[in-house]
Design a protein around this motif. Sequence first.
Motif, PDB file in Angstrom:
ATOM      1  N   LEU A   1       0.844  -1.190   0.000  1.00 22.63           N
ATOM      2  CA  LEU A   1       0.000   0.000   0.000  1.00 22.63           C
ATOM      3  C   LEU A   1       0.880   1.242   0.000  1.00 22.63           C
ATOM      4  CD1 LEU A   1      -2.862   1.230   0.408  1.00 22.63           C
ATOM      5  CD2 LEU A   1      -2.478   0.981   2.883  1.00 22.63           C
TER       6      LEU A   1
ATOM      7  N   SER B   1      12.739   4.965   9.551  1.00 23.67           N
ATOM      8  CA  SER B   1      12.478   6.388   9.625  1.00 23.67           C
ATOM      9  C   SER B   1      10.976   6.725   9.658  1.00 23.67           C
ATOM     10  CB  SER B   1      13.122   7.073   8.415  1.00 23.67           C
ATOM     11  OG  SER B   1      12.564   6.547   7.220  1.00 23.67           O
TER      12      SER B   1
ATOM     13  N   LYS C   1      18.958   1.746  12.187  1.00 22.90           N
ATOM     14  CA  LYS C   1      19.006   0.547  11.348  1.00 22.90           C
ATOM     15  C   LYS C   1      20.426   0.108  11.036  1.00 22.90           C
ATOM     16  CE  LYS C   1      14.575   0.722   9.194  1.00 22.90           C
ATOM     17  NZ  LYS C   1      13.873   1.363   8.101  1.00 22.90           N
TER      18      LYS C   1
ATOM     19  N   THR D   1       8.996  -7.350   2.908  1.00 28.29           N
ATOM     20  CA  THR D   1       8.379  -6.432   1.944  1.00 28.29           C
ATOM     21  C   THR D   1       9.441  -5.819   1.035  1.00 28.29           C
ATOM     22  OG1 THR D   1       6.670  -5.929   3.551  1.00 28.29           O
ATOM     23  CG2 THR D   1       6.888  -4.407   1.707  1.00 28.29           C
TER      24      THR D   1
ATOM     25  N   LYS E   1      -1.453  -4.558   8.002  1.00 31.36           N
ATOM     26  CA  LYS E   1      -1.941  -5.396   6.911  1.00 31.36           C
ATOM     27  C   LYS E   1      -2.360  -6.718   7.564  1.00 31.36           C
ATOM     28  CE  LYS E   1       1.764  -4.660   4.435  1.00 31.36           C
ATOM     29  NZ  LYS E   1       2.731  -4.722   3.320  1.00 31.36           N
TER      30      LYS E   1
HETATM   31  P1  G4P Z   1       7.484  -6.217   9.299  1.00 32.96           P
HETATM   32  O1  G4P Z   1       8.477  -5.463  10.124  1.00 32.96           O
HETATM   33  O2  G4P Z   1       6.081  -6.138   9.819  1.00 32.96           O
HETATM   34  O3  G4P Z   1       7.906  -7.653   9.047  1.00 32.96           O
HETATM   35  O4  G4P Z   1       7.417  -5.522   7.896  1.00 32.96           O
HETATM   36  P2  G4P Z   1       8.344  -5.747   6.625  1.00 32.96           P
HETATM   37  O5  G4P Z   1       9.708  -6.164   7.099  1.00 32.96           O
HETATM   38  O6  G4P Z   1       7.636  -6.619   5.646  1.00 32.96           O
HETATM   39  O7  G4P Z   1       8.428  -4.277   6.068  1.00 32.96           O
HETATM   40  C1  G4P Z   1       9.509  -3.498   6.370  1.00 32.96           C
HETATM   41  C2  G4P Z   1       9.488  -2.159   5.736  1.00 32.96           C
HETATM   42  O8  G4P Z   1       8.515  -2.067   4.692  1.00 32.96           O
HETATM   43  C3  G4P Z   1       9.134  -1.069   6.694  1.00 32.96           C
HETATM   44  O9  G4P Z   1       9.772   0.092   6.257  1.00 32.96           O
HETATM   45  C4  G4P Z   1       7.637  -0.924   6.513  1.00 32.96           C
HETATM   46  O10 G4P Z   1       7.197   0.340   6.922  1.00 32.96           O
HETATM   47  C5  G4P Z   1       7.538  -1.095   5.034  1.00 32.96           C
HETATM   48  N1  G4P Z   1       6.258  -1.598   4.584  1.00 32.96           N
HETATM   49  C6  G4P Z   1       5.708  -2.806   4.831  1.00 32.96           C
HETATM   50  N2  G4P Z   1       4.547  -2.934   4.179  1.00 32.96           N
HETATM   51  C7  G4P Z   1       4.348  -1.767   3.514  1.00 32.96           C
HETATM   52  C8  G4P Z   1       3.314  -1.284   2.648  1.00 32.96           C
HETATM   53  O11 G4P Z   1       2.325  -1.963   2.350  1.00 32.96           O
HETATM   54  N3  G4P Z   1       3.467  -0.026   2.187  1.00 32.96           N
HETATM   55  C9  G4P Z   1       4.542   0.754   2.485  1.00 32.96           C
HETATM   56  N4  G4P Z   1       4.565   1.976   1.984  1.00 32.96           N
HETATM   57  N5  G4P Z   1       5.544   0.322   3.278  1.00 32.96           N
HETATM   58  C10 G4P Z   1       5.446  -0.916   3.778  1.00 32.96           C
HETATM   59  P3  G4P Z   1      11.263   0.359   6.583  1.00 32.96           P
HETATM   60  O12 G4P Z   1      12.171  -0.529   5.812  1.00 32.96           O
HETATM   61  O13 G4P Z   1      11.416   0.253   8.062  1.00 32.96           O
HETATM   62  O14 G4P Z   1      11.540   1.771   6.034  1.00 32.96           O
HETATM   63  P4  G4P Z   1      11.073   3.207   6.500  1.00 32.96           P
HETATM   64  O15 G4P Z   1      10.009   3.594   5.540  1.00 32.96           O
HETATM   65  O16 G4P Z   1      10.551   3.172   7.898  1.00 32.96           O
HETATM   66  O17 G4P Z   1      12.318   3.988   6.405  1.00 32.96           O
END
Ligand code: G4P
Length: 191
Positions: free
Chosen positions: A20, A59, A81, A100, A156
């Motif tokens: 999403l 972030s 991270k 993801t 989700k």
């Molecule tokens: P989990 O921790 O629940 O297992 O989640 P997962 O590893 O699958 O996802 C990790 C990164 O992907 C996170 O960002 C999370 O915010 C982002 N993410 C997961 N699902 C979605 C989605 O449907 N849409 C969007 N836009 N982001 C998603 P991150 O790597 O921590 O990066 P940051 O954005 O916080 O810097």
Amino acid sequence: MKALEDKIRAEGRALNADVLLVDSFLNHQIDVQLMKAVGEAFADHFNGKGITRIVTVESSGIAPAAMTALAMDLPLVVMKKQGSRILTDDVVQTTVQSFTKGTKYELTLKRHFIKPDDRVLLIDDFLASGEAAVGVHTLLSGLGVTLAGIGIVIEKAFQPGHQRLEAMGCDVYSLARVKRMDAGSIEFIEE
Ligand code: G4P
């Protein structure tokens, strides 16, 4: 949370059945009025549960976590991270795998910013498989610190994170729970 669901319906875009896009108000541009309301909604739910500190993972968790810390008048710690050359001592780390994004990182926390008797509330933007939250749980458990709650902006619910964390004894509260989505529609679990 109705205002959040309305915003997701109006501006969110399901790239496919799994991802999403919400970069117009949460991940890139940030709607601070909505984030203020998000912080207040978490405060309504978690006030009275003995929370002493908020944590998030950089972030995209920072905006909702900062607003929650403000609403609850508590300190906020942002888990990093990756380590850095100036963050060498007094540090605990655990590896987190993102399904993801297909990436891996070292979740990093300076011990000094968490007290042994803290009751910590984790705030994050998304809950998918729960890997980030499990990583936070692992780091805090290693320090003997209680993870007293997990507040998620968008869950989700068709992915296993929520069930997995509840099975570990965590109190998980999500403001919007997506039941299913595709390129044309987004359906929420009604609470
Ligand atoms: P989990 O921790 O629940 O297992 O989640 P997962 O590893 O699958 O996802 C990790 C990164 O992907 C996170 O960002 C999370 O915010 C982002 N993410 C997961 N699902 C979605 C989605 O449907 N849409 C969007 N836009 N982001 C998603 P991150 O790597 O921590 O990066 P940051 O954005 O916080 O810097």
